[in-house]
Write a protein that holds these residues in place. Sequence first.
Motif, short mmCIF file in Angstrom:
data_model
loop_
_atom_site.label_atom_id
_atom_site.label_comp_id
_atom_site.label_asym_id
_atom_site.label_seq_id
_atom_site.Cartn_x
_atom_site.Cartn_y
_atom_site.Cartn_z
N GLY A 337 7.01 11.40 -4.60
CA GLY A 337 6.80 10.82 -5.92
C GLY A 337 7.82 9.80 -6.33
O GLY A 337 7.82 9.35 -7.48
N ASN A 338 8.68 9.35 -5.42
CA ASN A 338 9.77 8.45 -5.77
C ASN A 338 9.44 6.97 -5.61
O ASN A 338 10.22 6.13 -6.02
CB ASN A 338 11.01 8.79 -4.93
N TRP A 339 8.30 6.65 -4.99
CA TRP A 339 7.95 5.24 -4.79
C TRP A 339 6.44 5.09 -4.71
O TRP A 339 5.74 5.87 -4.05
CB TRP A 339 8.58 4.72 -3.49
N GLY A 340 5.90 4.09 -5.40
CA GLY A 340 4.49 3.74 -5.32
C GLY A 340 4.35 2.24 -5.44
O GLY A 340 5.17 1.57 -6.08
N THR A 341 3.28 1.68 -4.84
CA THR A 341 3.12 0.22 -4.78
C THR A 341 1.69 -0.18 -5.13
O THR A 341 0.74 0.46 -4.70
CB THR A 341 3.45 -0.31 -3.38
N ILE A 342 1.57 -1.28 -5.89
CA ILE A 342 0.27 -1.89 -6.17
C ILE A 342 0.35 -3.35 -5.73
O ILE A 342 1.25 -4.09 -6.15
CB ILE A 342 -0.08 -1.82 -7.66
N ASN A 343 -0.59 -3.77 -4.88
CA ASN A 343 -0.68 -5.16 -4.43
C ASN A 343 -1.85 -5.84 -5.13
O ASN A 343 -3.00 -5.46 -4.91
CB ASN A 343 -0.91 -5.22 -2.92
N CYS A 344 -1.57 -6.81 -5.97
CA CYS A 344 -2.64 -7.52 -6.70
C CYS A 344 -3.02 -8.77 -5.91
O CYS A 344 -2.59 -9.89 -6.21
CB CYS A 344 -2.19 -7.87 -8.11
N ILE A 345 -3.85 -8.56 -4.91
CA ILE A 345 -4.29 -9.64 -4.04
C ILE A 345 -5.79 -9.47 -3.82
O ILE A 345 -6.28 -8.37 -3.60
CB ILE A 345 -3.51 -9.64 -2.71
N ALA A 346 -6.51 -10.56 -3.89
CA ALA A 346 -7.97 -10.48 -3.91
C ALA A 346 -8.56 -10.14 -2.55
O ALA A 346 -9.43 -9.29 -2.43
CB ALA A 346 -8.56 -11.79 -4.43
N ASP A 347 -8.11 -10.81 -1.51
CA ASP A 347 -8.76 -10.69 -0.21
C ASP A 347 -7.73 -10.51 0.90
O ASP A 347 -6.55 -10.77 0.73
CB ASP A 347 -9.60 -11.94 0.10
N GLY A 348 -8.22 -10.11 2.03
CA GLY A 348 -7.38 -10.08 3.22
C GLY A 348 -6.56 -8.81 3.35
O GLY A 348 -6.40 -8.04 2.42
N GLN A 349 -6.01 -8.61 4.52
CA GLN A 349 -5.15 -7.47 4.82
C GLN A 349 -3.70 -7.89 4.70
O GLN A 349 -3.25 -8.82 5.35
CB GLN A 349 -5.41 -6.95 6.24
N VAL A 350 -2.96 -7.22 3.83
CA VAL A 350 -1.54 -7.53 3.66
C VAL A 350 -0.77 -6.59 4.58
O VAL A 350 -0.71 -5.40 4.35
CB VAL A 350 -1.10 -7.32 2.20
#
Length: 404
Positions: A337-350
Motif C-alpha cells: 500500500g505504499n506506492w500506486g501509479t496512474i498513467n494518463c496516456i491515451a494509446d500505446g504500451q508504456v
Amino acid sequence: MKKQLLLLFSIIMAGTLLFTGCVKVDYTKIDSPAYLRVFNDLPYTRSLDVKDAKVPFFCMIINPTFDASGKVSGGQIVGDFLDTREPYAPPYPSHIGSSTSVNNPEYPGKENVLVGPILNGYDLSSWAQIPSGKLRVMFLYRPKNTVPYFKLENALIGDVMVDTTLDFSAKEVYTMHLLQQKYTDSKSNKVLLRQENFQKLPLSDSLNYVNFYNYSAEGFVEADNSKKQQPINVNNLMYGIRDRMDVYLTIYPNQDEDANARNLQGREVKGFNGQYLTTMVRSTTLGTPATYVSYPLFPDKAASHITTKSWQVFDFYSPGTNPTNSPYYFSDYDTQGNWGTINCIADGQVYVNGNIGQRLPNTVINIHSGVNNPQSFASVNTIEVVNGAAYLMTIQRKYPAPQY
C-alpha cells in the motif's frame, strides 16, 4: 406507374419513420433544479468469503411511491440498470443512445432525461436535472437481466440497499457515490453525496486542474491479497493504498513517441519530474470537494501552444517515501500500500510506467477546432481511488471554435 411507385415509396417511408424514427419523449419541466450525477463504486466480489454477497446492480428511485401493501411501486425519478462504473467518465454524455446493453455505468448515462446546462462555462450535460429540496433516495438490488425493475416478478421488487433523505440546493452540482465503508461488509454500503464547486472557481484556461479522493473501504489494503476482488488490470494499485498518501506529478512531452519508448527515464518535461502536488486522505463520509491543484496545458516549451502531446503520470507514495527515495521498482505490484501509479496516456504500451500502473485517458482534451485538427484544451479532472482501481472524471470548460 411512376406515380404509383412514388406513392408506394412515400407510404413505406412514412411507416418506417412512424415505427422506427419518430420517438416522442415527454419531459417534465423542473423549476429551480439541482444537478445530479451518480456512480456505483461497489465492486463485484469474487472471493469465497463473500460468495453469497448480492450483486451490486441497482435501480435508483428518487421520491418513491408505494402500493397498498407498502411495497415500492414507482417514483418521481427512476434510474434503472445501474451497474459498476467504468474507469473513465468523459466530458460529454458518452452513453446516451448506446444500444449494446441496458446496463448503465452511471446516472443519467443512458437515461433520456433533462440534463444540466452550460453553467458558468462548464458543460453539465452529464448531470441530470432533479428537483431541489429534501428528496428521499432509494437504491434497490435487482437481478442482472434486461427486465425493467417494475416489470420484475413481485418477489424480486423491494430489496433495499440504501433508503435515505438528502438535501439538494437549487442550481448546485452534486456527484453521488455508492460506497463500501468496510471491506467485505455489504451492510456498510452507503451513499456519499459530494457538492461540487468547480463551477464557482476562477480557473485559468491555460491550466489543467485535478483533485483526488480515496474512497476505498476500511480494511481493504490490510486484507489478504488473495481475497481481494479482480482489479481493472494488473498494476500497483490493485492491492490498495494507505489511508494517507502524497501525490506526485510527472509530465512527459510526447505520448506518440513515449508510448513506444523502452525507457522513459530522462524524457520528463523539465520542472515536472516527481513534482509534489497534494496529500490525499481516505474518507468514505466527507462530502466536501477536495482542493484542485494545477499544471500547465503546455508544459513543454517545444509545444506549438495550439496542440500538445504531453501526458501525465500521478504517483501516490506513503509519507516519507517519494520518487527520489522509493525502495520500490517497476516490477513491484505488492508494495504493502505504499506506492500506486496512474498513467494518463491515451494509446500505446508504456514500457516503464504502463507495465506497473493503471492507464487512464489523457487529461488534455484534443479535438478538432476550426482550422486546427486537433487543438488542445485544458480541463477540470477528478481522480477517485476505490479498492484497488482508479477512476477519472473529466469536465470541459472551454469550447472549440466551429469547424469550417
